[in-house]
Design a protein around this motif. Structure first.
Motif, PDB file in Angstrom:
ATOM      1  N   VAL A  66     -14.648  -2.003 -31.678  1.00  7.16           N
ATOM      2  CA  VAL A  66     -13.766  -1.845 -30.315  1.00  7.16           C
ATOM      3  C   VAL A  66     -13.099  -0.603 -30.751  1.00  7.16           C
ATOM      4  CG1 VAL A  66     -12.023  -2.930 -29.290  1.00  7.16           C
ATOM      5  CG2 VAL A  66     -14.027  -4.231 -29.585  1.00  7.16           C
ATOM      6  N   VAL A  67     -12.337  -0.780 -32.088  1.00 11.86           N
ATOM      7  CA  VAL A  67     -11.370   0.301 -32.328  1.00 11.86           C
ATOM      8  C   VAL A  67     -12.010   1.705 -32.251  1.00 11.86           C
ATOM      9  CG1 VAL A  67     -10.058   1.266 -34.264  1.00 11.86           C
ATOM     10  CG2 VAL A  67      -9.778  -1.148 -33.559  1.00 11.86           C
ATOM     11  N   HIS A  68     -13.263   1.831 -32.702  1.00  5.97           N
ATOM     12  CA  HIS A  68     -13.859   2.863 -32.873  1.00  5.97           C
ATOM     13  C   HIS A  68     -14.110   3.667 -31.484  1.00  5.97           C
ATOM     14  CE1 HIS A  68     -17.194   6.188 -34.020  1.00  5.97           C
ATOM     15  NE2 HIS A  68     -17.885   5.608 -32.916  1.00  5.97           N
ATOM     16  N   SER A  69     -14.531   2.809 -30.583  1.00  6.27           N
ATOM     17  CA  SER A  69     -14.652   3.482 -29.226  1.00  6.27           C
ATOM     18  C   SER A  69     -13.371   3.671 -28.529  1.00  6.27           C
ATOM     19  CB  SER A  69     -15.452   2.272 -28.135  1.00  6.27           C
ATOM     20  OG  SER A  69     -16.719   2.140 -28.892  1.00  6.27           O
ATOM     21  N   GLU A  70     -12.561   3.013 -28.779  1.00  5.99           N
ATOM     22  CA  GLU A  70     -11.063   3.210 -28.257  1.00  5.99           C
ATOM     23  C   GLU A  70     -10.359   4.377 -28.567  1.00  5.99           C
ATOM     24  OE1 GLU A  70      -8.559  -0.132 -28.556  1.00  5.99           O
ATOM     25  OE2 GLU A  70      -9.343  -0.825 -26.802  1.00  5.99           O
ATOM     26  N   LYS A  71     -10.755   4.913 -29.973  1.00  9.36           N
ATOM     27  CA  LYS A  71     -10.351   5.973 -30.712  1.00  9.36           C
ATOM     28  C   LYS A  71     -10.807   7.296 -29.886  1.00  9.36           C
ATOM     29  CE  LYS A  71      -8.280   4.293 -34.886  1.00  9.36           C
ATOM     30  NZ  LYS A  71      -8.443   4.412 -36.543  1.00  9.36           N
ATOM     31  N   LYS A  72     -12.311   7.153 -29.640  1.00 11.17           N
ATOM     32  CA  LYS A  72     -12.997   8.249 -29.110  1.00 11.17           C
ATOM     33  C   LYS A  72     -12.485   8.488 -27.553  1.00 11.17           C
ATOM     34  CE  LYS A  72     -16.407   8.924 -32.073  1.00 11.17           C
ATOM     35  NZ  LYS A  72     -16.755  10.322 -32.507  1.00 11.17           N
ATOM     36  N   THR A 112     -10.687  -1.225 -20.298  1.00 13.99           N
ATOM     37  CA  THR A 112     -11.413  -2.368 -21.059  1.00 13.99           C
ATOM     38  C   THR A 112     -12.670  -1.830 -21.689  1.00 13.99           C
ATOM     39  OG1 THR A 112     -10.219  -4.400 -19.775  1.00 13.99           O
ATOM     40  CG2 THR A 112     -12.632  -4.540 -20.999  1.00 13.99           C
ATOM     41  N   ILE A 113     -13.150  -2.338 -22.492  1.00 10.52           N
ATOM     42  CA  ILE A 113     -14.463  -2.021 -23.054  1.00 10.52           C
ATOM     43  C   ILE A 113     -15.419  -2.875 -22.710  1.00 10.52           C
ATOM     44  CG2 ILE A 113     -15.801  -1.820 -25.315  1.00 10.52           C
ATOM     45  CD1 ILE A 113     -13.610  -0.833 -26.781  1.00 10.52           C
ATOM     46  N   PHE A 114     -16.322  -2.660 -21.881  1.00  6.36           N
ATOM     47  CA  PHE A 114     -17.383  -3.569 -21.395  1.00  6.36           C
ATOM     48  C   PHE A 114     -18.660  -3.193 -22.126  1.00  6.36           C
ATOM     49  CE2 PHE A 114     -14.191  -3.113 -18.011  1.00  6.36           C
ATOM     50  CZ  PHE A 114     -14.103  -4.272 -17.684  1.00  6.36           C
ATOM     51  N   THR A 115     -19.256  -4.291 -22.627  1.00  5.20           N
ATOM     52  CA  THR A 115     -20.511  -4.185 -23.571  1.00  5.20           C
ATOM     53  C   THR A 115     -21.827  -4.794 -22.923  1.00  5.20           C
ATOM     54  OG1 THR A 115     -19.953  -6.415 -24.595  1.00  5.20           O
ATOM     55  CG2 THR A 115     -19.032  -4.560 -25.624  1.00  5.20           C
ATOM     56  N   SER A 140     -16.002   4.674 -15.621  1.00 12.95           N
ATOM     57  CA  SER A 140     -16.351   4.906 -17.269  1.00 12.95           C
ATOM     58  C   SER A 140     -15.565   6.147 -17.454  1.00 12.95           C
ATOM     59  CB  SER A 140     -17.906   4.972 -17.333  1.00 12.95           C
ATOM     60  OG  SER A 140     -18.032   5.137 -18.518  1.00 12.95           O
ATOM     61  N   ILE A 141     -14.765   6.155 -18.588  1.00 10.53           N
ATOM     62  CA  ILE A 141     -14.523   7.521 -19.084  1.00 10.53           C
ATOM     63  C   ILE A 141     -15.106   7.682 -20.579  1.00 10.53           C
ATOM     64  CG2 ILE A 141     -12.084   7.024 -17.900  1.00 10.53           C
ATOM     65  CD1 ILE A 141     -11.003   6.209 -20.898  1.00 10.53           C
ATOM     66  N   TYR A 142     -15.748   6.741 -21.212  1.00 15.51           N
ATOM     67  CA  TYR A 142     -16.535   6.957 -22.149  1.00 15.51           C
ATOM     68  C   TYR A 142     -17.285   6.086 -22.459  1.00 15.51           C
ATOM     69  CZ  TYR A 142     -17.523   7.783 -27.237  1.00 15.51           C
ATOM     70  OH  TYR A 142     -18.136   7.832 -28.435  1.00 15.51           O
ATOM     71  N   GLU A 143     -18.593   6.291 -22.820  1.00 16.87           N
ATOM     72  CA  GLU A 143     -19.754   5.421 -23.197  1.00 16.87           C
ATOM     73  C   GLU A 143     -20.569   5.688 -24.586  1.00 16.87           C
ATOM     74  OE1 GLU A 143     -22.606   5.979 -19.864  1.00 16.87           O
ATOM     75  OE2 GLU A 143     -21.072   5.606 -18.407  1.00 16.87           O
ATOM     76  N   ASN A 144     -20.922   5.006 -25.237  1.00 16.86           N
ATOM     77  CA  ASN A 144     -21.635   5.181 -26.752  1.00 16.86           C
ATOM     78  C   ASN A 144     -22.474   4.039 -26.701  1.00 16.86           C
ATOM     79  OD1 ASN A 144     -19.060   3.604 -27.495  1.00 16.86           O
ATOM     80  ND2 ASN A 144     -20.806   3.172 -28.756  1.00 16.86           N
ATOM     81  N   VAL A 175     -22.101   0.774 -24.454  1.00 19.51           N
ATOM     82  CA  VAL A 175     -20.852   0.228 -24.322  1.00 19.51           C
ATOM     83  C   VAL A 175     -20.098   1.244 -23.586  1.00 19.51           C
ATOM     84  CG1 VAL A 175     -18.646  -0.379 -25.684  1.00 19.51           C
ATOM     85  CG2 VAL A 175     -21.012  -1.056 -26.252  1.00 19.51           C
ATOM     86  N   LYS A 176     -19.435   0.652 -22.613  1.00 21.96           N
ATOM     87  CA  LYS A 176     -18.679   1.568 -21.709  1.00 21.96           C
ATOM     88  C   LYS A 176     -16.930   1.403 -21.722  1.00 21.96           C
ATOM     89  CE  LYS A 176     -22.072   2.314 -18.188  1.00 21.96           C
ATOM     90  NZ  LYS A 176     -22.515   2.140 -16.922  1.00 21.96           N
ATOM     91  N   ILE A 177     -16.159   2.244 -21.964  1.00 24.30           N
ATOM     92  CA  ILE A 177     -14.849   2.160 -21.639  1.00 24.30           C
ATOM     93  C   ILE A 177     -14.614   2.360 -20.260  1.00 24.30           C
ATOM     94  CG2 ILE A 177     -12.359   2.946 -22.227  1.00 24.30           C
ATOM     95  CD1 ILE A 177     -13.347   3.282 -24.960  1.00 24.30           C
TER      96      ILE A 177
END
Length: 232
Positions: free
Chosen positions: A125-131, A182-185, A200-204, A224-226
């Motif tokens: 979660v932290v990794h995606s949020e920092k991106k 929110t991160i939606f997995t 979505s603003i970021y996807e990995n 995973v999408k923020i």
């Protein structure tokens, strides 16, 4: 000053209410007396079904389950979480919970944890949020964030997830919060968010977590999408 919810005689407040198929639904602030029931619902429905938790086999690791329960208890005590109740034939049941808290600019979340598998979930979660840096994207000093949304199994399919996500808006407007992130997995959660106006603003792909040294499958292409929604 850090954000703090004022919990007074007007609380818990109701944010949405409707009837369907003989059932009356109410989405409101989660009241303190139902905190433990909410944690129970989360442990029985989210810890078993959420994508990252399933990949970690969280339910088979007692230490991680204790750690997750502790985080949820601490989070719902902030009095920002939403609860959906179903009333039928005089009985009232807690059928969905969204653990919410306020994310603030310059304040890094501190996750105390117990259990290595649980740590892997939080680190992802932290990794995606920092991106993504959702606060910067939204242009806000604070936004409503979440640490889990779940619907009990027998009530899935009634679009309660979308209704709870939509109920964040009146909650945020009432408290002067300009948006939510929110991160939606899971695919179903991502679709619910889109129905509620999130984008979505970021996807990995999940395999990206393996690339940075976390314990996840190296070939998992699920995304995973923020996702965010701005109210002002």
């Amino acid at each position: 000053m850090p954000f703090e919810r004022v919990w007074d005689e007007t609380c818990p407040r109701i944010w949405d209410q409707w009837q369907a198929d003989g059932t009356r639904y109410t989405i409101q602030d989660l009241p303190p007396e139902d905190d433990e029931e909410a944690v129970k619902v989360l442990l029985e429905n989210l810890a078993t079904d959420e994508v990252l938790c399933k990949l970690q086999g969280l339910v088979d690791d007692p230490a991680s389950m204790r750690g997750m329960a502790a985080l949820w208890r601490n989070s719902v005590a902030l009095r920002m979480s939403l609860a959906c109740y179903a009333e039928r034939d005089g009985a009232r049941q807690l059928v969905a919970v969204n653990v919410c808290l306020v994310k603030e600019k310059g304040v890094e979340p501190q996750y105390d944890f117990e259990g290595e598998k649980y740590k892997n979930v939080l680190d992802a979660v932290v990794h995606s949020e920092k991106k993504a840096n959702p606060l910067e994207y939204l242009g806000l000093d604070k936004a409503l964030a979440a640490l889990g949304l779940t619907v009990v199994r027998e009530y899935r399919g009634a679009k309660l997830g979308s209704r709870i996500l939509s109920a964040r808006e009146p909650l945020c407007r009432a408290l002067g919060i300009g948006g939510t992130t929110t991160i939606f997995t899971g695919i179903a959660a991502q679709k619910s968010a889109a129905r509620s106006g999130f984008h979505s603003i970021y996807e990995n792909p999940i395999k990206e977590y393996a690339d940075v040294g976390l314990d996840y499958p190296k070939d998992d292409e699920r995304v995973v999408k923020i996702m965010v929604k701005k109210y002002v």
